[in-house]
Design an enzyme around this catalytic site. Sequence first.
Site, PDB file in Angstrom:
ATOM      1  CB  CYS A  92      59.863  54.717 -13.066  1.00  0.00           C
ATOM      2  SG  CYS A  92      59.990  53.537 -14.578  1.00  0.00           S
ATOM      3  CB  CYS A 185      66.318  57.066 -16.729  1.00  0.00           C
ATOM      4  SG  CYS A 185      63.960  56.887 -17.674  1.00  0.00           S
TER       5      CYS A 185
END
Length: 334
Positions: A92, A185
């Site tokens: 990410c 997340c």
Amino acid sequence: MNVVLAMSGGVDSSYTALMLKEKGFNVSGVYMKLHGRPNYHEKNIENGQRVADFLGISYEVLDFTKEFNDAVFNPFIKTYEAGLTPNPCALCNKNIKLGALLDYAKSKNAKLATGHYAQIENGMLKKAIDLSKDQTYFLANVTKQSLEDVLFPLGDKFKKDIKEQALKIPMLKSISEQKESSEICFVTTNYTDVLKEHVEVNQKGFVKNTKGEIVGEHDGYMHYTIGKRRGFSVKGALTPHYVLKIDAKANEIIVGSKEELFVKEFELGNINAFCDFDELECKVKIRYNTKEVPCKLIKKEKKVLLEESVYALAKGQLAVFYQGDLVVASGFIV
């Protein structure tokens, strides 16, 4: 200077917005929507908008769900399918935060700022002053070139000081008192619940010893990571057994003693170098919460020779190499 700031709705990025504004930067706040996890984004966006309104800066929600799926989420699933251990945060940071978001900032003729605890020194990643919060491990997969247009304003700050200052500001007080998430997340409970939505996780299979003999059963290889010692059966076992290897194609796990989990060398699938070298004497971290171990990194062979053994080396994880406080290279373990 124009700065696009990633504002997640948490205290770090919110306080960063205040710092940048006070220093005279022309700040634009953005929130990245990366996934569709229920009830995840609303409070974060609300916090970010409140801070932006308070500071008089713009605030925009960017939908990067497709980019995130392609570069982070789908590889996460495929890595577990292959019997490896993924590192989605490293992907990410490279492909989304210092990838798609950095491209967005450049399109606005701006630098990108984030709330990461890290520093940039002479074009190199450097550990944060607050070593308890240092995030260079998860940033070490980014390209050196991307660092040219990035700011990490919290790199020379201590988290306790940030929270202390934020508590004094009415607008930031409630944000600083929120519980901070340290999980992935897009994972609500545990990673297998995410996997179950996309692949068949519960497939009973055999447990074998290092001689290839069947000694028990397991519930499906994706339930296990290297070093795990529970959740499978070993007939007549008098001592603990640990997962040494995962054979995804055969749906088998190979188990053995704790001592067999120690290794003194390993190989990398790639090397992301921040400096020029053929061989490098440095230290390596094989997981985020592990100590650094002295080693030699051989670039051509993509091999790492360790001065002391490391425990439970997991293929698919990121190995990060340091000289002092500087990140000199990284690579995924194969």
